[in-house]
Design an enzyme around this catalytic site. Sequence first.
Site: not given
Length: 889
Positions: A22, A103
């Site tokens: 990311k 997460m």
Amino acid sequence: MEKFVYLFHEGNGNMRDLLGGKGANLAEMTRIGLPVPYGFTITTHACNTYYESNKTVPELVERQTLEALACLEERMGKKLGDPLNPLLVSVRSGSVFSMPGMMDTILNLGMNDETVEGVAALTNNPRFAFDSYRRFIQMFSNVVLNIDTFYFEQLLEETREQKGYVSDPEMTAEDWQEVIVGYKQIVKKHTRKDFPQNPKEQLFLAINAVFDSWNNQRAIVYRRLNKIPDHLGTAVNIQSMVFGNMGNDSGTGVAFTRNPSTGEPVLYGEYLINAQGEDVVAGIRTPQPIAALKEEMPEVYQQFTETSHRLEQHYKEMQDIEFTVERGKLFILQTRNGKRTAQAAIRIAVDMVKEGIIDRRTALLHVDPDQLNQLLHRRIDDTATRKVLAKGLPASPGAATGQVVFDADEAEQLGNEGTKVILVRPETTPDDIHGIVASQGVLTSRGGMTSHAAVVARGMGKACICGCEAIKIDLRSKKFTVGDRVVHYRDTITIDGSTGEIMLGEISMIDPELSPEFQLLLGWADQERKIGVRANADNPEDTKKAFEFGAEGVGLCRTEHMFMDQYRIPIVQKMILADNYEERMEALEQLLPMQQGDFEGIFEAMQGYPVTVRLLDPPLHEFLPYKEELIVEVTKLQILDPQSKELKQKEQLLKKVRQLDEFNPMLGHRGCRLGMTYPEIYDMQAKAIFYAAAKLAEKGIEVQPEIMIPLVGHVNELKQMRQLVVNAASTVQEETGTTIHYTIGTMIEIPRAALTADKIAEEADFFSFGTNDLTQTTFGFSRDDAEGKFLQAYIEHKVLPENPFAVLDQEGVGKLVETGVQLGRLTKPSLKTGICGEHGGEKSSIDFCYKTGLNYVSCSPYRVPLARLAAAQAAIRHQENKQEVFTTA
Ligand code: PEP
Ligand code: MG
């Protein structure tokens, strides 16, 4: 001094290892000038240092974080905690490999009793400000303070009910303020402390929590399933917030640049007006399809379409984009390669070649061979009557039948016991992942095409239907209803993930066929690959299927399967029980034409390609009844009918079974050892092969029989068996007057055979590595015992990286294969070599076979397309590596 923190403009897309997927993407998007809210990334190394420092953020990381924060504040012209002009940030995890939903994310960090007023004044929208604050408290409390979301949801629901509201948008600023007071009380009650008001304290607590979430239960399970190493760590992305919930000119959404189910080249996704990111992903409100944005915000839609083309051109892959519109302005929050079904992967790869975005080789590398299994699964028979009970969103294609189960743990338990189940939930969360793994398919009553259930099921290639609001699930009484129809726990249903239809009971399914795009891609694969692909097949139907799927021969025909037929087994038993040679020959003569018929069918189906026929391999007791069952039957008869003929027969049978009983059948009287002691069995089989070949040759059909002797450990075994086969061939050729071209080879499945392959090659025209037995004998594991008793524990505790019966152990078993090939070719440079163990259909093992110089792999018919692709990928990768070595040398 190590740099632990990178501002977005300091990184780029190649820094995945350090910035996570990311973070690297955010940096790359910033670099190419896309509208990305600015921020910075704390590296994966910082995460590892955190664990090395006993779960505390090291001083250096803290200092660099504060410096980066100062830069961010300067760039945004806002300050974290500034009551008049506060900066708000999101804090997200981001590992090297995408782990969707595994997460946690925290949004609106920086909110406190003071800044909320600032946001209210700045936006002139107190309702929005207090709503954002309460969302922050809820998320932060859950992720960082470990307070179950349930308490907050419960309070919110009570408040709504009290006020007589149906949904959140009816809540006013004052209502949210009231909720915030309640939320803070919940925090105080659970932590005995006030909700942290200092934004910097909030920030570091959140960073700690992201690092901690690397080792939460679901992340660990996901990593194990997807073979992601534990030591990689996660990066933390801190990004200034943009708001999709600032009114009706704002919104948020998720879109794929192409349809992830079918691959169709149209934007595909959904959005919600006046909402924040988690509203879409959580699947609580059902979103609008992206096409509607064209009407609602034409300019934004246009800009989004252009951005999505640009991202595809840049990344040369289909993208999965998260975006937010804040007061009419588009922001891209995230982009990554989109997860897709196998069908979509193929279509996208082929289309992108046609559109000139990628070349054929790149297209071949874009499709994961493992995924192809999805397409090679069965679907509902077109002619079957479908009594559709309800219809939801077709979230992941394919059909599945199973018993209805409402709980992930139960799904896991039943699934592991071998029961086929369908997991039915209002929606799924990452905590349900083990239940999804064990189910045939998933059905949810809420959520859209990008909800958790949909994304996970597509990734796993399981059928999935989402957002089926027609079904009313009652988790407590374990049932769901559709109108007045009730479906109970463990009732059987069928779901069709391609249409979204749910049906009661089991429905007939049909075998898959290859789509034109799939065939085209496989055609490209055939041009690239350097090794042959054959199939393991022992009857004409499987052989036909294999041929249709592109097999270039049969690599293993296990003749014992021809003995198992219910009409043949009594004859086989007669052969085994025979007291003398004459009786045995009588039974064998009966078996010969039956085997011959099978061979004719197989040879004909392979249309001139080679067929490797292995002579009988398993120990003879496998064709007789179980000893324990016989003992029970004999004992019963001794009591009930002691004079009967049946008792005599059964006693006779039991005697033979006892004679054939072995302490360790895997290492016992099997393979060529049978041929050595009962040469008449091998003689019959060899003759059946040659008669079949002669008959087809007479009809003008080309045949290439390759006779294979199993379980050879010493060259003398092969020498003797070879002579036997040569004699059988001469007899048949003389009798029929037809010349048959055949070869004789052996399986290499005993370590001694691999180690003495130079000697063995003197008697062999080909080697076929039987890596199933070679794995058993190299490890000294009996497969059934290992898989049933200890192998799972070995894998869980990382004693072994994989199940060596599924993925070739290159280091050990592979070394024997290499040795076998090298020694064999020392004697016979042109020795043909192949593999016919299960590894022949597994991508990393196929890569190994290519590197080792095998001529072909052989696998089950349904894996043939997968093997063709994997073989092409091996050739492309290794050639590209060679080029790299060449250019840098
Ligand atoms: C092997 O041992 O790899 C093999 C193909 O033979 P089987 O599985 O029939 O023992
Ligand atoms: Mg074997």
